[in-house]
Enzyme design. Structure first.
Site, PDB file in Angstrom:
ATOM      1  N   ASN A 260      37.243  37.072  34.885  1.00 55.10           N
ATOM      2  CA  ASN A 260      35.935  36.139  35.648  1.00 55.10           C
ATOM      3  C   ASN A 260      34.733  36.862  35.742  1.00 55.10           C
ATOM      4  OD1 ASN A 260      34.670  34.619  37.554  1.00 55.10           O
ATOM      5  ND2 ASN A 260      35.762  34.811  39.220  1.00 55.10           N
ATOM      6  N   TRP A 261      33.783  36.479  34.970  1.00 54.13           N
ATOM      7  CA  TRP A 261      32.393  37.133  34.738  1.00 54.13           C
ATOM      8  C   TRP A 261      31.700  36.888  36.039  1.00 54.13           C
ATOM      9  CZ3 TRP A 261      30.193  36.000  29.257  1.00 54.13           C
ATOM     10  CH2 TRP A 261      31.103  36.611  28.308  1.00 54.13           C
ATOM     11  N   LYS A 262      31.860  35.806  36.842  1.00 50.02           N
ATOM     12  CA  LYS A 262      31.049  35.550  37.964  1.00 50.02           C
ATOM     13  C   LYS A 262      29.638  35.320  37.292  1.00 50.02           C
ATOM     14  CE  LYS A 262      34.217  37.913  41.062  1.00 50.02           C
ATOM     15  NZ  LYS A 262      34.620  38.342  42.087  1.00 50.02           N
TER      16      LYS A 262
ATOM     17  N   HIS B 284      38.285  29.482  44.126  1.00 48.76           N
ATOM     18  CA  HIS B 284      37.686  30.891  44.125  1.00 48.76           C
ATOM     19  C   HIS B 284      37.401  31.188  45.633  1.00 48.76           C
ATOM     20  CE1 HIS B 284      36.129  35.089  43.844  1.00 48.76           C
ATOM     21  NE2 HIS B 284      36.755  35.148  42.785  1.00 48.76           N
TER      22      HIS B 284
ATOM     23  N   GLU C 120      34.706  32.999  46.876  1.00 52.29           N
ATOM     24  CA  GLU C 120      33.799  33.003  46.974  1.00 52.29           C
ATOM     25  C   GLU C 120      32.988  31.488  47.203  1.00 52.29           C
ATOM     26  OE1 GLU C 120      32.787  35.268  43.222  1.00 52.29           O
ATOM     27  OE2 GLU C 120      33.747  37.355  44.603  1.00 52.29           O
TER      28      GLU C 120
ATOM     29  N   GLU D  39      44.366  36.168  45.211  1.00 58.29           N
ATOM     30  CA  GLU D  39      43.443  37.085  45.180  1.00 58.29           C
ATOM     31  C   GLU D  39      43.172  37.353  46.879  1.00 58.29           C
ATOM     32  OE1 GLU D  39      40.723  37.062  41.747  1.00 58.29           O
ATOM     33  OE2 GLU D  39      39.883  35.601  43.040  1.00 58.29           O
TER      34      GLU D  39
ATOM     35  N   GLY E  75      36.238  43.176  44.955  1.00 62.57           N
ATOM     36  CA  GLY E  75      35.041  43.521  44.624  1.00 62.57           C
ATOM     37  C   GLY E  75      34.929  44.809  45.682  1.00 62.57           C
TER      38      GLY E  75
ATOM     39  N   SER F 134      40.124  44.088  42.516  1.00 65.10           N
ATOM     40  CA  SER F 134      39.948  45.257  41.886  1.00 65.10           C
ATOM     41  C   SER F 134      40.895  45.655  41.034  1.00 65.10           C
ATOM     42  CB  SER F 134      39.979  46.296  43.276  1.00 65.10           C
ATOM     43  OG  SER F 134      38.948  45.872  44.220  1.00 65.10           O
TER      44      SER F 134
ATOM     45  N   GLY G 269      37.568  40.725  38.081  1.00 63.42           N
ATOM     46  CA  GLY G 269      35.999  40.458  38.112  1.00 63.42           C
ATOM     47  C   GLY G 269      35.317  41.624  37.500  1.00 63.42           C
ATOM     48  N   GLY G 270      34.974  42.540  38.165  1.00 65.15           N
ATOM     49  CA  GLY G 270      34.201  43.646  37.670  1.00 65.15           C
ATOM     50  C   GLY G 270      34.503  44.438  36.361  1.00 65.15           C
TER      51      GLY G 270
HETATM   52  P1  13P Z   1      37.065  42.181  41.304  1.00 65.66           P
HETATM   53  O1  13P Z   1      38.043  42.492  39.964  1.00 65.66           O
HETATM   54  O2  13P Z   1      35.603  42.494  40.812  1.00 65.66           O
HETATM   55  O3  13P Z   1      37.628  42.766  42.460  1.00 65.66           O
HETATM   56  O4  13P Z   1      36.845  40.282  41.334  1.00 65.66           O
HETATM   57  C1  13P Z   1      38.073  40.090  41.468  1.00 65.66           C
HETATM   58  C2  13P Z   1      37.869  38.460  41.469  1.00 65.66           C
HETATM   59  O5  13P Z   1      37.282  37.722  42.347  1.00 65.66           O
HETATM   60  C3  13P Z   1      38.458  37.609  40.429  1.00 65.66           C
HETATM   61  O6  13P Z   1      38.261  36.385  40.332  1.00 65.66           O
END
Ligand code: 13P
Length: 256
Positions: free
Chosen positions: A9-11, A97, A99, A169, A175, A215, A236-237
């Site tokens: 997930n590049w966001k 998600h 967010e 999640e 994050g 994470s 994500g990251g």
């Molecule tokens: P991180 O891997 O950066 O914690 O993000 C997780 C996430 O929200 C994937 O959708």
């Protein structure tokens, strides 16, 4: 048998050129994931078509949208529909998600509408659920997450629910560098499978992939993914760094 999936997930990160380079680098290092393993790039909607072209000769790789609007079409300036993302080559879409739940006020009811539109357009929803830190501290995370699942998914038939991927999640692990322990992930995934089994029966629940997100990185992926009810990760990251994400792909276990 359920698929083991590494979903990136590049966001809202990377410009167009950086995104193309990242996919090229990952595919050059890992051109064909083993049978039963899938890799999904959830890219910004603008990049779906190009990302699709990059992965189309590599079986096991797919492209996902990060969101769709909850209406079919019409006067919703700036929004993007399920039909649109499917028409440019997305095969998956992330729905719900945390967010989006938090910053865009997406409720379980709105998410149910998005799930329906995704399925109508042959997109595989990656449905996200997960509790906040206060909910975890109060010890009510199981009921909370079961509520998210039942309110957004339990109107589906057994045949439809088999097309869903779930991503657990925990918000406190996103994050933050703070992962759930492998035991915490396994406990919740096992619980979610029980919740699905109660509604749809064990054979159906056993076929639904449940990913862990929060994470995940190269150094912890194998331990988390080795848990019996964890079928890969939504990342994500660490998905923005080719070498990290390749390590994560390689940490997927064989299909169960
Ligand atoms: P991180 O891997 O950066 O914690 O993000 C997780 C996430 O929200 C994937 O959708």
């Amino acid at each position: 048998m359920r698929s083991q999936i590494a979903a990136a997930n590049w966001k809202m990160n990377l410009d167009f050129k950086q995104g193309k380079q990242l996919i090229e680098e990952i595919i050059s290092q890992e051109p064909t994931p083993e049978a039963g393993k899938k890799v999904v790039f959830a890219v910004p909607a603008l990049y779906i078509r190009s990302a699709r072209k990059k992965v189309k000769n590599n079986p096991g790789y797919s492209v996902s949208a990060q969101n769709i609007y909850h209406k079919k079409s019409g006067a919703f300036t700036g929004e993007i529909s399920a039909e649109m993302v499917a028409s440019v080559g997305a095969e998956y879409v992330i729905i719900g998600h945390s967010e989006r739940r938090e910053y865009f006020n997406e409720t379980n009811g709105i998410l149910a509408e998005k799930i329906n539109l995704a399925l109508e357009n042959n997109l595989t929803p990656i449905f996200c659920c997960g509790e906040s830190l206060p909910t975890r501290e109060a010890g009510t995370q199981n009921e909370f997450v079961a509520g998210q699942i039942s309110e957004s998914l339990f109107h589906l038939s057994a045949e439809q629910v088999l097309k869903i991927v779930i991503a657990y999640e925990p918000i406190w692990a996103i994050g933050t560098g703070k992962t759930a322990t492998a035991e915490q992930a396994q406990q919740m995934h096992h619980w979610l499978r029980q919740v699905l089994a109660k509604k749809y029966g064990q054979p159906i629940a056993d076929q639904i992939s449940i990913l862990y997100g929060g994470s995940v990185k190269g150094s912890n992926a194998q331990e988390i993914f080795s848990q019996p009810d964890v079928d890969g990760g939504l990342v994500g990251g660490a998905s923005l760094v080719a070498s990290e994400f390749v390590t994560i792909i390689r940490a997927l276990k064989k299909s169960v």
